[in-house]
Design a protein around this motif. Structure first.
Motif, short mmCIF file in Angstrom:
data_model
loop_
_atom_site.label_atom_id
_atom_site.label_comp_id
_atom_site.label_asym_id
_atom_site.label_seq_id
_atom_site.Cartn_x
_atom_site.Cartn_y
_atom_site.Cartn_z
N ILE A 1 0.87 -1.17 0.00
CA ILE A 1 0.00 0.00 0.00
C ILE A 1 0.91 1.22 0.00
O ILE A 1 1.67 1.42 0.95
N THR A 2 0.86 2.01 -1.06
CA THR A 2 1.81 3.11 -1.26
C THR A 2 1.08 4.44 -1.31
O THR A 2 0.17 4.63 -2.14
N LEU A 3 1.46 5.35 -0.45
CA LEU A 3 0.95 6.71 -0.50
C LEU A 3 1.69 7.49 -1.58
O LEU A 3 2.92 7.48 -1.63
N PHE A 4 0.97 8.17 -2.46
CA PHE A 4 1.55 9.09 -3.43
C PHE A 4 1.30 10.51 -2.94
O PHE A 4 0.16 10.89 -2.73
N SER A 5 2.37 11.26 -2.77
CA SER A 5 2.23 12.62 -2.27
C SER A 5 3.21 13.54 -2.98
O SER A 5 4.11 13.09 -3.69
N GLY A 6 3.05 14.84 -2.76
CA GLY A 6 3.95 15.82 -3.38
C GLY A 6 3.29 17.16 -3.51
O GLY A 6 2.08 17.32 -3.26
N ASN A 7 4.07 18.15 -3.89
CA ASN A 7 3.54 19.48 -4.15
C ASN A 7 2.50 19.44 -5.26
O ASN A 7 2.51 18.54 -6.12
N SER A 8 1.63 20.43 -5.28
CA SER A 8 0.71 20.58 -6.40
C SER A 8 1.52 20.83 -7.67
O SER A 8 2.46 21.62 -7.67
N GLY A 9 1.16 20.15 -8.76
CA GLY A 9 1.78 20.42 -10.05
C GLY A 9 2.97 19.55 -10.40
O GLY A 9 3.55 19.72 -11.48
N VAL A 10 3.35 18.60 -9.54
CA VAL A 10 4.55 17.80 -9.82
C VAL A 10 4.27 16.62 -10.76
O VAL A 10 5.17 15.87 -11.12
N GLY A 11 3.00 16.45 -11.16
CA GLY A 11 2.67 15.39 -12.12
C GLY A 11 2.21 14.11 -11.49
O GLY A 11 2.26 13.05 -12.11
N LYS A 12 1.71 14.18 -10.25
CA LYS A 12 1.26 12.98 -9.56
C LYS A 12 0.10 12.31 -10.30
O LYS A 12 0.09 11.09 -10.49
N SER A 13 -0.87 13.11 -10.70
CA SER A 13 -2.03 12.54 -11.41
C SER A 13 -1.62 11.95 -12.76
O SER A 13 -2.13 10.90 -13.17
N THR A 14 -0.71 12.62 -13.45
CA THR A 14 -0.22 12.10 -14.73
C THR A 14 0.46 10.75 -14.53
O THR A 14 0.27 9.81 -15.31
N LEU A 15 1.24 10.63 -13.46
CA LEU A 15 1.92 9.37 -13.17
C LEU A 15 0.92 8.28 -12.85
O LEU A 15 1.03 7.15 -13.35
N ILE A 16 -0.07 8.58 -12.03
CA ILE A 16 -1.06 7.58 -11.67
C ILE A 16 -1.86 7.14 -12.91
O ILE A 16 -2.16 5.96 -13.09
N ASN A 17 -2.19 8.08 -13.79
CA ASN A 17 -2.90 7.73 -15.02
C ASN A 17 -2.06 6.80 -15.90
O ASN A 17 -2.61 5.93 -16.59
N ARG A 18 -0.75 6.97 -15.88
CA ARG A 18 0.10 6.07 -16.66
C ARG A 18 0.17 4.69 -16.01
O ARG A 18 0.19 3.67 -16.70
N LEU A 19 0.22 4.65 -14.69
CA LEU A 19 0.25 3.37 -13.99
C LEU A 19 -1.10 2.66 -14.04
O LEU A 19 -1.17 1.44 -14.16
N VAL A 20 -2.17 3.45 -13.92
CA VAL A 20 -3.52 2.91 -13.87
C VAL A 20 -4.38 3.67 -14.88
O VAL A 20 -5.07 4.63 -14.51
N PRO A 21 -4.34 3.30 -16.16
CA PRO A 21 -5.08 4.06 -17.18
C PRO A 21 -6.56 4.22 -16.88
O PRO A 21 -7.16 5.24 -17.24
N ASP A 22 -7.16 3.27 -16.17
CA ASP A 22 -8.59 3.37 -15.85
C ASP A 22 -8.89 4.41 -14.78
O ASP A 22 -10.06 4.72 -14.54
N ALA A 23 -7.84 4.94 -14.13
CA ALA A 23 -8.07 5.91 -13.06
C ALA A 23 -8.66 7.21 -13.62
O ALA A 23 -9.48 7.86 -12.97
N ASN A 24 -8.21 7.62 -14.81
CA ASN A 24 -8.75 8.82 -15.47
C ASN A 24 -8.74 10.04 -14.56
O ASN A 24 -9.73 10.77 -14.46
N LEU A 25 -7.62 10.27 -13.88
CA LEU A 25 -7.53 11.42 -13.00
C LEU A 25 -7.34 12.69 -13.82
O LEU A 25 -6.69 12.70 -14.86
N ARG A 26 -7.92 13.78 -13.31
CA ARG A 26 -7.82 15.05 -13.99
C ARG A 26 -6.41 15.63 -13.82
O ARG A 26 -5.82 15.53 -12.75
N THR A 27 -5.87 16.22 -14.88
CA THR A 27 -4.54 16.86 -14.80
C THR A 27 -4.66 18.29 -15.29
O THR A 27 -5.63 18.68 -15.94
N SER A 28 -3.67 19.11 -14.94
CA SER A 28 -3.66 20.49 -15.41
C SER A 28 -2.23 20.97 -15.52
O SER A 28 -1.30 20.40 -14.94
N GLU A 29 -2.03 22.03 -16.29
CA GLU A 29 -0.71 22.64 -16.42
C GLU A 29 -0.42 23.49 -15.19
O GLU A 29 -1.33 23.98 -14.52
#
Length: 307
Positions: A172-200
């Motif tokens: 069980i892994t916590l993903f954390s970090g500053n806003s904007g570091v690409g956490k959602s983009t990383l999770i979407n690549r690991l779990v394509p079905d997650a469909n998390l929203r990303t922004s610039e």
């Protein structure tokens, strides 16, 4: 009925019950009065008891660990990021936006306080200039020397992402970090079905904007889970006594054993082995400055949310 909290929207908690049902619960108002100085007394990862009609959470089982920070709006209260985790991935970026070493060190110290292993994931390597790559290499060398696992990736291109799978397996892994570091983009690549929203990120201030608004546990292949959390702009430490602080910095703790005084604060005392190690370049100045800033946190007026 017992279950696992897998989502926290701030007002509702989604609980996966032990018999496989997914139910939405609330907590009663007096739940906050049981000595829990927290803005969120129930966190993702908690094992809880719920009423027979699934309406309310009535109790939390003892936590084996958690990651906690000081609430940014209520300095005398904490905010629990996640509970009962096997490890944490701290997503950091040398630029776009810049993650400060102070922020990294505060997160690491909080994790050390509750024996949560941390992997530093350096994202956006594809965007770095030659000078920025050099800075990243220096940071990786620093933290690997201290004893932290570091992985350099690009969530956008996929570079290095496969190196994370062996580290995630069965945990069980916590993903954390500053806003904007690409956490959602990383999770979407690991779990394509997650469909998390990303922004610039904001071009004007080189800072991130929140895209994840609540915490959620997401299943991975191989009985693994990741916990996605909203981006953090600041990390104020909570409930750490000055005499304990040394043990949360691995290299400072190593040298502190040779100090002349057992209660040395490593700020001014004669015979301080930590100050000598700092002079001998065996402790990084950035790490020592982070240690000093955390000592200052005991003075509530000195807490600055911009960490």
């Amino acid at each position: 009925m017992k279950g696992l909290v897998i989502r926290n929207t701030g007002s509702w908690y989604t609980v996966l019950t032990d018999d496989g049902q997914m139910v939405n619960c609330k907590i009663k108002g007096n739940f906050r009065l049981k000595g829990i100085r927290s803005t969120n007394p129930v966190a993702v990862g908690d094992r809880v008891e719920i009423t027979p009609d699934f309406s309310f959470i009535t109790a939390i089982e003892d936590r084996r660990n958690y990651i906690v920070r000081r609430s940014q709006n209520l300095s005398k209260q904490s905010h629990i990021i996640a509970a009962n985790v096997d490890q944490a991935f701290l997503i950091v970026t040398v630029n776009y936006p810049e993650t400060s070493t102070t922020f990294i060190d505060r997160f690491l110290a909080s994790a050390e306080a509750y024996s949560v292993p941390v992997v530093l994931v350096f994202n956006k390597t594809d965007r770095l200039s030659a000078d920025e790559r050099h800075v990243q290499e220096m940071m990786i060398r620093l933290y690997e020397t201290i004893g932290y696992r570091c992985v350099a990736i690009s969530a956008r291109t996929g570079e290095g992402v496969d190196d994370l799978w062996p580290l995630l397996n069965g945990k069980i892994t916590l993903f954390s970090g500053n806003s904007g570091v690409g956490k959602s983009t990383l999770i979407n690549r690991l779990v394509p079905d997650a469909n998390l929203r990303t922004s610039e990120i904001s071009d004007a201030h080189n800072t991130g904007m929140h895209t994840t608004t609540f915490s959620e546990m997401i299943p991975l292949p191989g009985s693994s889970f990741l916990i996605d959390t909203p981006g953090i702009k600041g990390f104020g430490t909570f409930d750490m006594e000055p005499e304990e602080m040394t043990s949360y910095f691995k290299e400072i703790f190593h040298f502190s054993k040779d100090c002349r005084f057992s209660n040395c604060t490593h700020t001014h005392e004669p015979g301080c082995a930590v100050l000598k190690a700092l002079d001998d370049h065996l402790i990084a100045p950035s790490r020592y400055q982070s240690y000093l800033s955390m000592l200052d946190d005991k003075d509530d007026g000195k807490y600055r949310p911009a960490y």
